[in-house]
Scaffold this active site. Sequence first.
Site, PDB file in Angstrom:
ATOM      1  N   ASP A 173      -9.156 -10.792   1.900  1.00 30.52           N
ATOM      2  CA  ASP A 173      -9.338 -12.239   1.511  1.00 30.52           C
ATOM      3  C   ASP A 173     -10.036 -13.059   2.386  1.00 30.52           C
ATOM      4  OD1 ASP A 173      -9.089 -14.827   0.493  1.00 30.52           O
ATOM      5  OD2 ASP A 173      -7.053 -14.733   0.274  1.00 30.52           O
ATOM      6  N   HIS A 209       0.689   4.064  -2.932  1.00 28.33           N
ATOM      7  CA  HIS A 209       0.256   5.377  -2.652  1.00 28.33           C
ATOM      8  C   HIS A 209       1.332   6.513  -2.998  1.00 28.33           C
ATOM      9  CE1 HIS A 209      -3.411   5.096   0.115  1.00 28.33           C
ATOM     10  NE2 HIS A 209      -3.424   3.864  -0.673  1.00 28.33           N
ATOM     11  N   ARG A 238       1.014  -1.190  -0.036  1.00 28.96           N
ATOM     12  CA  ARG A 238       0.041   0.191  -0.011  1.00 28.96           C
ATOM     13  C   ARG A 238       0.716   1.205   0.067  1.00 28.96           C
ATOM     14  NH1 ARG A 238      -3.510   2.605   4.380  1.00 28.96           N
ATOM     15  NH2 ARG A 238      -5.330   3.461   3.223  1.00 28.96           N
ATOM     16  N   HIS A 264      -4.817  -6.958  -2.449  1.00 29.70           N
ATOM     17  CA  HIS A 264      -5.621  -6.938  -1.401  1.00 29.70           C
ATOM     18  C   HIS A 264      -5.886  -8.548  -0.886  1.00 29.70           C
ATOM     19  CE1 HIS A 264      -8.390  -3.417  -2.661  1.00 29.70           C
ATOM     20  NE2 HIS A 264      -6.996  -2.968  -2.192  1.00 29.70           N
ATOM     21  N   ASN A 293      -3.956   8.725   3.163  1.00 32.06           N
ATOM     22  CA  ASN A 293      -2.582   8.382   3.638  1.00 32.06           C
ATOM     23  C   ASN A 293      -2.633   8.203   5.212  1.00 32.06           C
ATOM     24  OD1 ASN A 293      -1.667   7.935   1.163  1.00 32.06           O
ATOM     25  ND2 ASN A 293      -0.928  10.209   1.102  1.00 32.06           N
TER      26      ASN A 293
END
Length: 323
Positions: free
Chosen positions: A242, A69, A65, A190, A94
């Site tokens: 998940d 970002h 991530r 993810h 953020n």
Amino acid sequence: MSKAAAATLALVAFVSMIFIGQCNAALRIGFYKGKCQSIDVETTVFNVIKSKFKNDSTITAALLRLQFHDCFVTGCDASLLLDGKHSEKTAFPNLSVRGYEIIDAAKAAIEETCPDVVSCADIIAMATRDAVSLSGGGRYEVQTGRRDGNASSSANVFLPGPSDSISDAIDIFATKGLNSTDMVFLLGAHTVGVAHCSFVQDRLYNFQNTGKPDPSMDTKLVSKLRRTCPQDSGFNKTVNLDQNPLSSMTLDNSYYKQIISHKGILEIDQNLALDPLTKDKVNSIANSSDFSSKFGQVMVKLGALDVLTGNQGEIRRSCQKVN
């Protein structure tokens, strides 16, 4: 979307792809060989990440991530790491980004033996690759040679959101030279991530102001998530993106199998398996055995977005501030 807006997006994407191609030529595998005497930069970074991973395997999701970002805003220049009253760190998307201390630890380990040579931007790329590998995602080669940016502004932060439509998300990715297939693979990160309950509340209790849960979510999953995320549970609790408990910490294609079964947590995740623009690709990945290699290829492409090389930018002594 109007024809004019579509034409503008297409032009921006075309220019971005040209620039990405140029950046790939500027970056190269093994950039630091011979630049730190006998010290192997990539091994040094790996040893730090391996040590951190032993204590906390969730760092993989955090670093994925963090890299996304950083790269998606002004390019892969480590501008997200800079402190400041109005830096990128302070932008709302953020505020929940973490992993800064991991990059700092890798930077400190390198600076001890090879000061002022290795960029924070390159450390992000190497550290993320190493965490992916440790999570079972396969090891891909990282091109290096990035330099660090010297500016960071929250005003520049514009990222895809968890409730974006698939067509809107595709348009946003296109502005970075990333196509719909790239997007589908990148969202596969993810498979090792979590979502705060606040991002799931509407789907569980009042989807689109209907007073009912999202009909696209598996009913058993709705009941399960309601126990974890009672109404107004806010930002404190999290759920795995998940929902396969056997692989929620492994970087594999399980995420795609879950969203096909209507067990997507975020709206954008579920829609990825339902929208005609992406569902065929989702089905293909869910039934393939090459997710790891394809994911690595897309991460390399992400890592080449608008990089600074040559005489651009700087090599920061501290990842948190400009020299």
